[in-house]
Enzyme design. Structure first.
Site, PDB file in Angstrom:
ATOM      1  N   CYS A 314     -11.372  40.298 -68.255  1.00  0.00           N
ATOM      2  CA  CYS A 314     -10.006  39.791 -68.657  1.00  0.00           C
ATOM      3  C   CYS A 314      -9.557  39.213 -67.545  1.00  0.00           C
ATOM      4  CB  CYS A 314      -9.099  40.452 -69.284  1.00  0.00           C
ATOM      5  SG  CYS A 314      -8.702  42.025 -68.401  1.00  0.00           S
ATOM      6  N   HIS A 470      -4.409  45.775 -69.064  1.00  0.00           N
ATOM      7  CA  HIS A 470      -4.983  44.414 -69.238  1.00  0.00           C
ATOM      8  C   HIS A 470      -4.346  43.331 -68.560  1.00  0.00           C
ATOM      9  CE1 HIS A 470      -6.823  41.591 -71.706  1.00  0.00           C
ATOM     10  NE2 HIS A 470      -5.780  41.022 -72.038  1.00  0.00           N
ATOM     11  N   ASN A 498      -1.937  36.128 -72.693  1.00  0.00           N
ATOM     12  CA  ASN A 498      -3.173  37.075 -72.766  1.00  0.00           C
ATOM     13  C   ASN A 498      -4.427  36.359 -72.920  1.00  0.00           C
ATOM     14  OD1 ASN A 498      -4.740  38.881 -73.527  1.00  0.00           O
ATOM     15  ND2 ASN A 498      -3.457  39.746 -75.213  1.00  0.00           N
TER      16      ASN A 498
END
Length: 925
Positions: A314, A470, A498
């Protein structure tokens, strides 16, 4: 305490001590090793327990920190010695009191980023574990009193122990001797009479024996980090088609009617992962086999083309989403001269910044799939493939897709831009953080943010819909017009995304369809492109951002990031200097300042800051120092992870500028004026400082000595800076006077002199009737006469003796006459005396850290690059150099310097050889 400037070592500077980051960077559905089909395993509770920081409440109670590493460490004390086994001098009869210490901020990976003033440089602040042995600690700790040390000096003694005849500035001492802490690195004995490493500084700037608080190091779990200039491959495998081959390869495929297949990154499991076999069968398909009408771009490109798959990258996706915000940067990384229609041959190319240069990576377009679907990065449009191919090229750069598991957004942002990234711990952020972010956005900087992970739950979701551990990309920072019954004005707002690209979004105020949006004028909504799709993008007020996020990363664009047009534009730009370097075990890998005896062996760099910042009134210069280690992520498949690295900065006087490099005494009596807040095992350590104009010495190092690696160091400033390596000039120097008593007297020229008669008799006994000595005859003489320094050896090697002959054999006959034989024995006697001076333990070897001093004593001056080369060529794995190899070092250095000087007739540091001449000279030597 005398002469010790310890650097503490922690294991993750997140602002709250040590936390578990094992979850950082995993995808929601990722399968991690050993937990097949079940997603990434949850880390054990307490795996990385919190480690508090040193206390600012009572410096007198400042305890010692036991360094936590994977190997056992001895945390005992060993009597009245001062570090590395060196004796502690007697304390003055009336020691001066220690000044109080300044506090160190208790949080933040880079607490000095908010332009820390060197006059108030931070030092460690929260209580730490007590001394393991209960040893008393001095009641006060010395403060550097930055920017110039100002502690009172005791009178100079006539000489320091171990340095006869060398008057030194003597620091005030505590009445009780300072204990030695054995930190797992063996004491390195210096010669009985070591040469002065650098002259003491005795100018207006006082010299003090400094005892700074220890530096800590930060340990990030292995699955999160890992990573000179362009002279070695940028990945673990040698890529034969990675650089500059795109056009020729594509033309060849088109001419032959074939589709390109990359031999360096084949469509096999080895390109997917290195730690285990895949738990299912993945099929590599070309885009035409995955979707009808494949396209490189579908209606252009946007951040919504970046969707995360099963791979825990990510951090890479957050940077890729940011990359779409700047078309110039985007098309530098992703050249637009490729698609699936015109000149399609299954080959694509991308460009990444790697350690100071832009590298082209060429790939084929076969992508891993499962049941016909892409398993890793993909677009929302099934027939759009630029993002999937970008991820593949980045995976090739680092050796495999698995090598991309876990990382920081700043790493990818730097590889996409060539910029430098600053980290801010939001809980300790400066009050002008929003202004900093606004200015960064105006400069085109890329930004990302994250929440600390839950130590017990992988990717835990907060009640407001945010994902812990994250990475999010920041896609806009602005002041938004707002009009309510109670307030009108501008509201600081931030837009984030995101990379999962789904409905995992912020659900608090200003979330999608939040009632707050009714107070925003319609024209403002249109200007910001407001939509309420479940696409992973959302808005937050800046206050909520401060309350819910833990860290923000800002990638400042460097001159490497800009096109030629941008470099000549009126936009404000950073001035940048850059050097490459290497830490070599036993030579230039001296460890941090905790290891005083070897610290000065690290590479050193001088940065000169000339003019204060234009828009500030404090008369100081902004300097961002960034230390980046090279090629670590690509070596994860062979168990090589990031080293724990950091740096220290020292002020230099005009007299200091004459010493190259600075030696042990400089660091023993000088406090650093700035330093990296921690030593950390990430690819890059970066910090921002405010320093008065002047000259500064930067010393980059690993935390422990003898850790090998390559690095680049960059300095960014708002005004011009000049940077140079603080290293010795290559050439001949004076022979050390201390070896004179060990040398035989010069051989008289009179033929009837007894000494000359004896030498002639020795020569005749081995030379025979031809009146010349070959290498075999010379070897018999030397093996017999050098037994005392050839401990545990069967004698000189053939190559060593042949090199001795070649050094003085001007006619290249392979033999030496009497005059040449006499000169050689004189040289060997000198080298033998030097070797015995430094072989203080009489082991028949000298430590690699003494190689510079030994060669200097023999009259040869070398820089770090040459010392590293000699250490790689002649040093053992333990960093030891035996006598015959030391002789080879001296012979090679002398031979090649003389060879060069012979052709450099005008002293221009330039010599010319044709190929035949050069080969003849080097082969025979």
């Amino acid at each position: 305490m005398y002469g010790i400037d310890n650097y503490p070592k922690n294991y993750h500077a997140s602002g709250i001590g040590l936390v578990n980051l094992a979850a950082l960077g995993y995808s929601k559905n990722e399968v991690s090793g050993g937990n097949e089909g079940g997603g990434a395993p949850k880390p054990k509770a307490g795996l990385y327990p919190s480690l508090p920081y040193p206390s600012s409440e009572s410096v007198g109670g400042m305890p010692y920190v036991v360094k936590q590493t994977s190997h056992a460490q001895n945390a005992s004390y060993a009597g009245p010695t001062m570090g590395m086994g060196m004796p502690v001098p007697e304390a003055p009869s009336a020691p001066a009191p220690y000044p109080s210490a300044t506090p160190y901020p208790g949080s933040g990976l880079y607490p000095s980023l908010p332009s820390a003033n060197v006059s108030s440089l931070p030092y460690p602040t929260a209580p730490m574990a007590p001394y393991p042995t209960g040893m008393p600690y001095p009641t006060g700790m010395p403060q550097p009193n930055l920017p110039y040390p100002a502690a009172p000096l005791a009178p100079y003694p006539s000489a320091m122990p171990g340095l006869p005849g060398m008057p030194m500035p003597y620091a005030p001492m505590p009445t009780s001797p300072a204990p030695q802490h054995n930190i797992g690195f063996p004491a390195l004995p210096y010669p009985t009479a070591p040469p002065p490493e650098s002259a003491p500084t005795q100018e207006e700037e006082p010299s003090v024996g400094v005892a700074e608080l220890s530096f800590t190091s930060v340990k990030v779990p292995e699955n999160q980090n890992m990573f000179w200039m362009g002279r070695k491959a940028t990945s673990a495998r040698q890529n034969s088609v990675s650089k500059g081959d795109f056009q020729s390869l594509r033309d060849s495929c088109l001419a032959n009617g074939t589709m390109f297949e990359d031999p360096d990154f084949p469509a096999t499991n080895a390109s997917l992962m290195y730690s285990r076999r895949p738990d299912r069968y993945y099929e590599w398909l070309r885009p035409g086999d995955i979707a009808d009408d494949p396209q490189f771009f579908v209606e252009g490109y946007s951040r919504f083309d970046v969707q995360q798959g099963e791979l825990g990258d990510c951090w890479l996706l957050a940077a890729a989403a940011n990359l779409t915000q700047d078309s110039t940067l985007f098309f530098r990384v992703i050249p637009p001269d490729q698609d699936f229609q015109e000149n399609y041959a299954g080959i694509f190319h991308f460009k990444f910044w790697q350690y100071g240069k832009w590298v082209e990576v060429v790939i084929d377009d076969r992508l891993p799939t499962y049941n016909g679907e892409l398993i890793y990065m993909h677009s929302t449009e099934k027939n759009e493939f630029w993002s999937a191919l970008l991820e593949k090229a980045y995976a090739k750069l680092h050796g495999s897709y698995e090598a991309l598991k876990g990382g920081t957004t700043c790493e990818a942002m730097e590889d996409f831009t060539g910029g430098v990234t600053e980290w801010y711990d939001i809980k300790e952020a400066p009050p002008n953080l929003f202004s900093i972010m606004m200015k960064a956005a105006e400069r085109g900087s890329m930004m990302g943010c994250s929440l600390e992970p839950d130590p017990h739950v992988l990717e835990a979701e907060t009640p407001q819909g945010l994902i812990r551990g994250h990475a999010y990309s920041i896609t806009k920072v602005c002041l938004m017009d707002i009009s309510t019954p109670n307030r009108q004005g501008k509201l600081p707002m931030i837009r984030m995304r995101n990379p999962w690209g789904n409905d995992a979004e912020w659900s608090g105020p200003w979330s999608d369809s939040s009632p707050e949006w009714r107070f925003i004028p319609e024209h403002t909504k249109e200007e910001i492109g407001l939509n309420f799709d479940r696409d992973g993008e959302f808005w937050m007020s800046f206050q909520d951002f401060l309350n819910h996020f833990d860290r923000v990363e800002i990638c400042n664009l460097s001159p490497d990031s800009l096109t030629e047009d941008q470099q000549h534009s009126s936009r404000r730009k950073w001035e940048m200097s850059m050097f490459e370097g290497e830490w070599t075990s036993g030579v230039t890998a001296g460890g941090c300042r905790n290891f005083l005896e070897t610290f000065w062996h690290n590479p050193q760099y001088i940065i000169s800051l000339e003019d204060p910042d234009d828009e500030d009134d404090d008369g100081k210069c902004t300097a961002i120092v960034a230390l980046m280690q090279k090629n670590r992520r690509s070596k994860r498949n062979v168990g090589i992870d990031c080293l724990t690295i950091g740096f220290a900065i020292y002020h230099l006087t005009d007299r200091d500028m004459q010493v190259k490099p600075q030696g042990l005494n400089f660091f023993k009596y000088r406090a650093s004026v700035a330093r990296s807040p921690h030593f950390i095992n990430t690819r890059e350590v970066c910090a921002r400082f405010k320093l008065p104009p002047g000259h500064y010495l930067i010393v980059p190092s690993t935390f422990d000595p003898n850790e090998e690696g390559e690095f680049i160091i960059r300095v960014f400033s708002e005004t011009r800076n000049n940077m140079e390596e603080n290293d010795d000039e290559v050439g001949f120097g004076e022979t050390d006077d201390r070896i004179a008593p060990s040398l035989p007297p010069p051989t008289p020229k009179e033929e009837d002199d007894p000494q000359r008669i004896a030498l002639r008799r020795l020569f005749d006994s081995v030379a025979g009737s031809d009146e010349e000595v070959d290498w075999q005859e010379l070897k018999r003489i030397l093996d017999h006469s050098m037994r005392d320094v050839m401990v545990g050896s069967d004698g000189f090697s053939k190559d060593a003796v042949r090199s001795m002959v070649a050094m003085l054999d001007k006619d290249r006959s392979g033999r030496l006459g009497f005059e040449e034989f006499e000169a050689l024995l004189t040289d060997i006697a000198k080298w033998r005396a030097v070797f015995k001076l430094y072989d203080t333990r009489r082991t028949g070897s000298i430590d690699g850290f003494h190689l510079r001093g030994a060669l200097n004593s023999a009259g040869y001056h070398l820089n770090n690059r040459l010392l590293n080369a000699l250490a790689h060529r002649y040093g053992s794995r333990e960093g030891q150099i035996p006598f015959d190899d030391f002789l080879m070092c001296a012979i090679k250095v002398r031979t090649f310097i003389e060879m060069f000087r012979e052709r450099d007739t005008d002293n221009s540091d330039t010599a010319f050889f044709n190929l035949d001449d050069w080969l003849e000279r080097t082969i025979y030597s």
